[in-house]
Write a protein that holds these residues in place. Structure first.
Motif, PDB file in Angstrom:
ATOM      1  N   TYR A   1      46.699   4.741  18.796  1.00 43.87           N
ATOM      2  CA  TYR A   1      46.673   5.246  20.153  1.00 43.87           C
ATOM      3  C   TYR A   1      47.951   6.000  20.502  1.00 43.87           C
ATOM      4  O   TYR A   1      47.914   7.075  21.084  1.00 43.87           O
ATOM      5  N   MET A   2      49.096   5.402  20.136  1.00 43.46           N
ATOM      6  CA  MET A   2      50.382   6.010  20.450  1.00 43.46           C
ATOM      7  C   MET A   2      51.364   5.784  19.310  1.00 43.46           C
ATOM      8  O   MET A   2      51.282   4.786  18.602  1.00 43.46           O
ATOM      9  N   VAL A   3      52.302   6.715  19.180  1.00 48.91           N
ATOM     10  CA  VAL A   3      53.441   6.560  18.287  1.00 48.91           C
ATOM     11  C   VAL A   3      54.664   6.726  19.169  1.00 48.91           C
ATOM     12  O   VAL A   3      54.787   7.706  19.902  1.00 48.91           O
TER      13      VAL A   3
ATOM     14  N   VAL B   1      58.891   8.040  28.722  1.00 51.99           N
ATOM     15  CA  VAL B   1      58.427   9.422  28.782  1.00 51.99           C
ATOM     16  C   VAL B   1      57.397   9.592  27.683  1.00 51.99           C
ATOM     17  O   VAL B   1      57.587   9.126  26.561  1.00 51.99           O
ATOM     18  N   GLN B   2      56.291  10.244  28.014  1.00 54.20           N
ATOM     19  CA  GLN B   2      55.264  10.451  26.987  1.00 54.20           C
ATOM     20  C   GLN B   2      54.658  11.829  27.099  1.00 54.20           C
ATOM     21  O   GLN B   2      54.716  12.468  28.153  1.00 54.20           O
TER      22      GLN B   2
ATOM     23  N   ASP C   1      44.000  12.684  19.740  1.00 50.29           N
ATOM     24  CA  ASP C   1      44.015  11.518  20.622  1.00 50.29           C
ATOM     25  C   ASP C   1      45.332  10.757  20.616  1.00 50.29           C
ATOM     26  O   ASP C   1      45.416   9.664  21.172  1.00 50.29           O
ATOM     27  N   ILE C   2      46.361  11.271  19.995  1.00 46.01           N
ATOM     28  CA  ILE C   2      47.624  10.550  19.865  1.00 46.01           C
ATOM     29  C   ILE C   2      48.585  10.952  20.984  1.00 46.01           C
ATOM     30  O   ILE C   2      48.716  12.124  21.316  1.00 46.01           O
ATOM     31  N   THR C   3      49.285   9.952  21.520  1.00 39.25           N
ATOM     32  CA  THR C   3      50.342  10.175  22.493  1.00 39.25           C
ATOM     33  C   THR C   3      51.664   9.806  21.836  1.00 39.25           C
ATOM     34  O   THR C   3      51.761   8.786  21.159  1.00 39.25           O
TER      35      THR C   3
ATOM     36  N   VAL D   1      60.732   2.023  15.869  1.00 33.87           N
ATOM     37  CA  VAL D   1      59.484   2.778  15.794  1.00 33.87           C
ATOM     38  C   VAL D   1      58.364   1.856  16.277  1.00 33.87           C
ATOM     39  O   VAL D   1      58.294   0.692  15.896  1.00 33.87           O
ATOM     40  N   VAL D   2      57.505   2.383  17.145  1.00 36.07           N
ATOM     41  CA  VAL D   2      56.376   1.615  17.656  1.00 36.07           C
ATOM     42  C   VAL D   2      55.085   2.342  17.296  1.00 36.07           C
ATOM     43  O   VAL D   2      54.925   3.522  17.598  1.00 36.07           O
ATOM     44  N   LEU D   3      54.181   1.633  16.638  1.00 34.05           N
ATOM     45  CA  LEU D   3      52.833   2.133  16.375  1.00 34.05           C
ATOM     46  C   LEU D   3      51.901   1.316  17.258  1.00 34.05           C
ATOM     47  O   LEU D   3      51.788   0.104  17.092  1.00 34.05           O
ATOM     48  N   GLU D   4      51.261   1.957  18.209  1.00 36.07           N
ATOM     49  CA  GLU D   4      50.398   1.239  19.146  1.00 36.07           C
ATOM     50  C   GLU D   4      48.939   1.445  18.768  1.00 36.07           C
ATOM     51  O   GLU D   4      48.470   2.574  18.646  1.00 36.07           O
TER      52      GLU D   4
END
Length: 121
Positions: A6-8, A39-40, A46-48, A65-68
Protein backbone atom coordinates in the motif's frame (compact mmCIF):
# COMPACT_ATOMS: atom_id res chain seq x y z
CA UNK A 1 -4.82 -13.78 3.01
CA UNK A 2 -4.94 -10.95 0.49
CA UNK A 3 -1.87 -8.76 0.83
CA UNK A 4 -1.37 -5.52 -1.06
CA UNK A 5 1.68 -3.28 -0.82
CA UNK A 6 0.00 0.00 0.00
CA UNK A 7 2.75 2.43 0.98
CA UNK A 8 6.52 2.71 1.07
CA UNK A 9 7.84 5.13 3.62
CA UNK A 10 10.96 6.51 5.19
CA UNK A 11 11.49 7.72 8.73
CA UNK A 12 13.94 10.57 8.26
CA UNK A 13 16.30 11.86 10.91
CA UNK A 14 15.85 15.38 9.51
CA UNK A 15 12.50 15.94 7.79
CA UNK A 16 13.47 19.26 6.17
CA UNK A 17 16.63 17.79 4.61
CA UNK A 18 14.64 14.80 3.35
CA UNK A 19 11.96 17.05 1.84
CA UNK A 20 14.64 19.04 0.04
CA UNK A 21 16.35 15.87 -1.23
CA UNK A 22 13.21 14.21 -2.56
CA UNK A 23 12.04 17.44 -4.19
CA UNK A 24 15.43 17.75 -5.87
CA UNK A 25 15.10 14.12 -6.95
CA UNK A 26 11.87 15.08 -8.68
CA UNK A 27 9.00 14.08 -6.37
CA UNK A 28 6.15 16.54 -6.37
CA UNK A 29 5.65 16.82 -2.62
CA UNK A 30 2.90 19.15 -1.37
CA UNK A 31 3.94 22.81 -1.24
CA UNK A 32 2.89 23.08 2.44
CA UNK A 33 5.07 20.16 3.61
CA UNK A 34 7.55 22.13 5.71
CA UNK A 35 6.92 21.71 9.42
CA UNK A 36 4.59 18.75 8.96
CA UNK A 37 5.47 15.41 10.59
CA UNK A 38 3.90 13.30 7.82
CA UNK A 39 4.08 14.02 4.10
CA UNK A 40 2.93 11.72 1.34
CA UNK A 41 2.60 11.64 -2.40
CA UNK A 42 0.61 9.25 -4.58
CA UNK A 43 2.86 7.57 -7.10
CA UNK A 44 1.73 6.13 -10.42
CA UNK A 45 -0.26 2.98 -9.75
CA UNK A 46 -1.51 2.21 -6.28
CA UNK A 47 1.60 2.97 -4.21
CA UNK A 48 1.97 5.97 -1.92
CA UNK A 49 5.41 7.22 -0.86
CA UNK A 50 5.66 8.92 2.53
CA UNK A 51 8.07 10.57 4.93
CA UNK A 52 7.10 10.37 8.60
CA UNK A 53 8.87 11.82 11.63
CA UNK A 54 6.13 10.80 14.13
CA UNK A 55 7.04 7.10 14.35
CA UNK A 56 9.74 6.79 17.01
CA UNK A 57 12.70 5.06 15.42
CA UNK A 58 14.48 2.45 17.50
CA UNK A 59 17.74 2.44 15.51
CA UNK A 60 18.85 -0.73 17.34
CA UNK A 61 16.11 -2.72 15.59
CA UNK A 62 15.05 -0.61 12.61
CA UNK A 63 16.55 0.97 9.51
CA UNK A 64 14.00 3.69 8.90
CA UNK A 65 12.22 2.02 5.98
CA UNK A 66 8.52 1.20 6.29
CA UNK A 67 6.69 -1.19 3.97
CA UNK A 68 2.96 -0.90 4.62
CA UNK A 69 0.66 -3.74 3.62
CA UNK A 70 -3.08 -3.23 3.69
CA UNK A 71 -4.89 -6.42 4.76
CA UNK A 72 -8.44 -5.02 5.11
CA UNK A 73 -9.41 -6.79 8.36
CA UNK A 74 -8.29 -6.18 11.96
CA UNK A 75 -8.42 -9.91 12.70
CA UNK A 76 -5.83 -10.49 9.97
CA UNK A 77 -3.56 -7.80 11.47
CA UNK A 78 -3.78 -9.48 14.87
CA UNK A 79 -3.33 -13.04 13.55
CA UNK A 80 -0.33 -12.18 11.36
CA UNK A 81 1.26 -10.14 14.15
CA UNK A 82 0.84 -13.05 16.59
CA UNK A 83 2.19 -15.51 14.04
CA UNK A 84 5.29 -13.48 13.20
CA UNK A 85 6.16 -12.48 16.76
CA UNK A 86 5.53 -16.09 17.82
CA UNK A 87 8.20 -17.12 15.33
CA UNK A 88 10.65 -14.73 16.99
CA UNK A 89 10.44 -11.66 14.74
CA UNK A 90 10.89 -8.39 16.66
CA UNK A 91 7.70 -6.50 17.49
CA UNK A 92 7.95 -2.81 16.74
CA UNK A 93 4.37 -1.89 17.65
CA UNK A 94 1.61 -4.18 18.92
CA UNK A 95 -1.77 -3.94 17.14
CA UNK A 96 -3.71 -0.78 17.97
CA UNK A 97 -5.87 1.93 16.43
CA UNK A 98 -4.34 5.32 15.65
CA UNK A 99 -6.60 8.33 15.26
CA UNK A 100 -3.67 10.18 13.66
CA UNK A 101 -3.61 7.85 10.64
CA UNK A 102 -7.20 6.63 11.10
CA UNK A 103 -6.19 2.99 10.84
CA UNK A 104 -5.71 -0.16 12.87
CA UNK A 105 -2.12 -1.33 12.53
CA UNK A 106 0.80 -3.35 13.85
CA UNK A 107 4.50 -3.11 13.05
CA UNK A 108 7.13 -5.86 12.95
CA UNK A 109 10.79 -5.76 11.93
CA UNK A 110 11.84 -7.98 9.06
CA UNK A 111 15.21 -9.76 9.34
CA UNK A 112 17.05 -6.72 7.91
CA UNK A 113 15.48 -4.24 10.34
CA UNK A 114 12.92 -2.75 7.95
CA UNK A 115 9.55 -2.04 9.51
CA UNK A 116 6.67 -4.01 8.07
CA UNK A 117 3.36 -2.34 8.88
CA UNK A 118 0.10 -4.24 8.56
CA UNK A 119 -2.98 -2.02 8.38
CA UNK A 120 -6.74 -2.45 8.33
CA UNK A 121 -9.73 -0.14 8.53
Amino acid sequence: MPLDLYMVGLLPRDMEKSLAFYRQLGLELPADSEGRPHVQVQMKGDITFFLNSMIPLDRQHAQGVVLEFYVRDRAIVEAKYAELTGLGYHSYQAPNFSETINAYFAMINDPDGNIVMLTAD
